[in-house]
Write a protein that holds these residues in place. Structure first.
Motif, PDB file in Angstrom:
ATOM      1  N   ASP A 122     -18.027 -48.987 -74.981  1.00  0.00           N
ATOM      2  CA  ASP A 122     -19.311 -49.212 -75.663  1.00  0.00           C
ATOM      3  C   ASP A 122     -19.245 -48.806 -77.139  1.00  0.00           C
ATOM      4  N   THR A 123     -18.137 -48.209 -77.551  1.00  0.00           N
ATOM      5  CA  THR A 123     -17.986 -47.811 -78.947  1.00  0.00           C
ATOM      6  C   THR A 123     -18.083 -49.030 -79.858  1.00  0.00           C
ATOM      7  N   ALA A 124     -19.012 -48.968 -80.817  1.00  0.00           N
ATOM      8  CA  ALA A 124     -19.272 -50.109 -81.688  1.00  0.00           C
ATOM      9  C   ALA A 124     -20.330 -49.714 -82.708  1.00  0.00           C
ATOM     10  N   VAL A 125     -20.514 -50.581 -83.687  1.00  0.00           N
ATOM     11  CA  VAL A 125     -21.688 -50.509 -84.544  1.00  0.00           C
ATOM     12  C   VAL A 125     -22.774 -51.338 -83.873  1.00  0.00           C
ATOM     13  N   TYR A 126     -23.928 -50.734 -83.691  1.00  0.00           N
ATOM     14  CA  TYR A 126     -25.044 -51.391 -83.011  1.00  0.00           C
ATOM     15  C   TYR A 126     -26.073 -51.845 -84.040  1.00  0.00           C
ATOM     16  N   TYR A 127     -26.547 -53.065 -83.842  1.00  0.00           N
ATOM     17  CA  TYR A 127     -27.471 -53.694 -84.784  1.00  0.00           C
ATOM     18  C   TYR A 127     -28.739 -54.157 -84.077  1.00  0.00           C
ATOM     19  N   CYS A 128     -29.823 -54.027 -84.778  1.00  0.00           N
ATOM     20  CA  CYS A 128     -31.080 -54.652 -84.407  1.00  0.00           C
ATOM     21  C   CYS A 128     -31.115 -56.015 -85.088  1.00  0.00           C
ATOM     22  N   THR A 129     -31.591 -57.046 -84.392  1.00  0.00           N
ATOM     23  CA  THR A 129     -31.552 -58.373 -84.982  1.00  0.00           C
ATOM     24  C   THR A 129     -32.736 -59.219 -84.519  1.00  0.00           C
ATOM     25  N   VAL A 130     -33.151 -60.130 -85.398  1.00  0.00           N
ATOM     26  CA  VAL A 130     -34.263 -61.031 -85.085  1.00  0.00           C
ATOM     27  C   VAL A 130     -34.016 -62.372 -85.758  1.00  0.00           C
ATOM     28  N   PHE A 131     -34.423 -63.454 -85.075  1.00  0.00           N
ATOM     29  CA  PHE A 131     -34.308 -64.788 -85.654  1.00  0.00           C
ATOM     30  C   PHE A 131     -35.671 -65.166 -86.220  1.00  0.00           C
ATOM     31  N   SER A 132     -35.696 -65.397 -87.540  1.00  0.00           N
ATOM     32  CA  SER A 132     -36.955 -65.704 -88.206  1.00  0.00           C
ATOM     33  C   SER A 132     -36.681 -66.542 -89.449  1.00  0.00           C
ATOM     34  N   HIS A 133     -37.650 -67.371 -89.810  1.00  0.00           N
ATOM     35  CA  HIS A 133     -37.518 -68.177 -91.029  1.00  0.00           C
ATOM     36  C   HIS A 133     -36.219 -68.982 -91.017  1.00  0.00           C
ATOM     37  N   GLY A 134     -35.806 -69.455 -89.842  1.00  0.00           N
ATOM     38  CA  GLY A 134     -34.660 -70.331 -89.731  1.00  0.00           C
ATOM     39  C   GLY A 134     -33.299 -69.668 -89.795  1.00  0.00           C
ATOM     40  N   ARG A 135     -33.259 -68.345 -89.728  1.00  0.00           N
ATOM     41  CA  ARG A 135     -31.973 -67.652 -89.751  1.00  0.00           C
ATOM     42  C   ARG A 135     -32.090 -66.339 -88.995  1.00  0.00           C
ATOM     43  N   ARG A 136     -30.910 -65.764 -88.689  1.00  0.00           N
ATOM     44  CA  ARG A 136     -30.873 -64.478 -87.983  1.00  0.00           C
ATOM     45  C   ARG A 136     -30.706 -63.355 -88.997  1.00  0.00           C
ATOM     46  N   PHE A 137     -31.565 -62.371 -88.877  1.00  0.00           N
ATOM     47  CA  PHE A 137     -31.499 -61.176 -89.717  1.00  0.00           C
ATOM     48  C   PHE A 137     -30.904 -60.018 -88.918  1.00  0.00           C
ATOM     49  N   TRP A 138     -30.106 -59.197 -89.623  1.00  0.00           N
ATOM     50  CA  TRP A 138     -29.472 -58.027 -89.014  1.00  0.00           C
ATOM     51  C   TRP A 138     -29.798 -56.794 -89.842  1.00  0.00           C
ATOM     52  N   GLY A 139     -29.899 -55.655 -89.179  1.00  0.00           N
ATOM     53  CA  GLY A 139     -30.004 -54.404 -89.896  1.00  0.00           C
ATOM     54  C   GLY A 139     -28.651 -53.965 -90.410  1.00  0.00           C
ATOM     55  N   GLN A 140     -28.610 -52.739 -90.941  1.00  0.00           N
ATOM     56  CA  GLN A 140     -27.342 -52.230 -91.496  1.00  0.00           C
ATOM     57  C   GLN A 140     -26.435 -51.653 -90.415  1.00  0.00           C
ATOM     58  N   GLY A 141     -27.003 -51.420 -89.239  1.00  0.00           N
ATOM     59  CA  GLY A 141     -26.220 -50.940 -88.108  1.00  0.00           C
ATOM     60  C   GLY A 141     -26.172 -49.418 -88.006  1.00  0.00           C
ATOM     61  N   THR A 142     -25.904 -48.948 -86.794  1.00  0.00           N
ATOM     62  CA  THR A 142     -25.709 -47.524 -86.539  1.00  0.00           C
ATOM     63  C   THR A 142     -24.497 -47.361 -85.626  1.00  0.00           C
ATOM     64  N   GLN A 143     -23.625 -46.440 -85.978  1.00  0.00           N
ATOM     65  CA  GLN A 143     -22.355 -46.267 -85.257  1.00  0.00           C
ATOM     66  C   GLN A 143     -22.576 -45.484 -83.963  1.00  0.00           C
ATOM     67  N   VAL A 144     -22.046 -46.013 -82.880  1.00  0.00           N
ATOM     68  CA  VAL A 144     -22.003 -45.313 -81.600  1.00  0.00           C
ATOM     69  C   VAL A 144     -20.538 -45.144 -81.219  1.00  0.00           C
ATOM     70  N   THR A 145     -20.148 -43.893 -81.001  1.00  0.00           N
ATOM     71  CA  THR A 145     -18.772 -43.599 -80.605  1.00  0.00           C
ATOM     72  C   THR A 145     -18.801 -42.833 -79.290  1.00  0.00           C
ATOM     73  N   VAL A 146     -18.110 -43.370 -78.289  1.00  0.00           N
ATOM     74  CA  VAL A 146     -18.041 -42.735 -76.974  1.00  0.00           C
ATOM     75  C   VAL A 146     -16.613 -42.244 -76.776  1.00  0.00           C
ATOM     76  N   SER A 147     -16.470 -40.930 -76.785  1.00  0.00           N
ATOM     77  CA  SER A 147     -15.130 -40.348 -76.718  1.00  0.00           C
ATOM     78  C   SER A 147     -15.215 -38.917 -76.232  1.00  0.00           C
ATOM     79  N   SER A 148     -14.176 -38.492 -75.512  1.00  0.00           N
ATOM     80  CA  SER A 148     -14.114 -37.105 -75.078  1.00  0.00           C
ATOM     81  C   SER A 148     -13.306 -36.272 -76.071  1.00  0.00           C
TER      82      SER A 148
END
Length: 115
Positions: free
Chosen positions: A89-115
């Protein structure tokens, strides 16, 4: 102007939990389908969770039963509760919405799963 701002990422051990939050502006929030997506190192960006304006949810198979998407139409926020996290699941996670004919993304937040 559509704006999405994510928060809540961090480092967590396998089996742990995190709750991501996304604040939005520039859209009539309650009318829109919102998504969470992620991009792992060396991989393409993928959508992992969807919530429609009526509250119907959908998940990609790899997160079903572990992730829960929800929304707050009063404060125009969307959330992703992530339980039983795995290293994959380690990744940069983004919130996204399709509006005004295109997809918008946030800047993202890093999630790291590690021991």
């Amino acid at each position: 102007q559509v704006r999405l701002v994510e928060s809540g990422g961090g480092l967590v051990q396998p089996g742990g939990s995190l709750r991501l939050s996304c604040g939005t502006s520039g859209i009539n929030f309650k009318l829109y389908t919102l998504n969470w997506g992620r991009q792992a190192p060396g991989k393409e960006r993928e959508l992992v969770a969807t919530i429609t304006s009526s509250g119907t949810t959908n998940y990609t198979d790899s997160v079903k039963g572990r992730f829960t998407i929800s929304r707050d139409n009063v404060w125009s926020r969307v959330f992703l509760q992530m339980n039983n996290l795995k290293p994959e699941d380690t990744a940069v996670y983004y919130c996204t919405v399709f509006s005004h004919g295109r997809r918008f993304w946030g800047q993202g937040t890093q999630v790291t799963v590690s021991s």
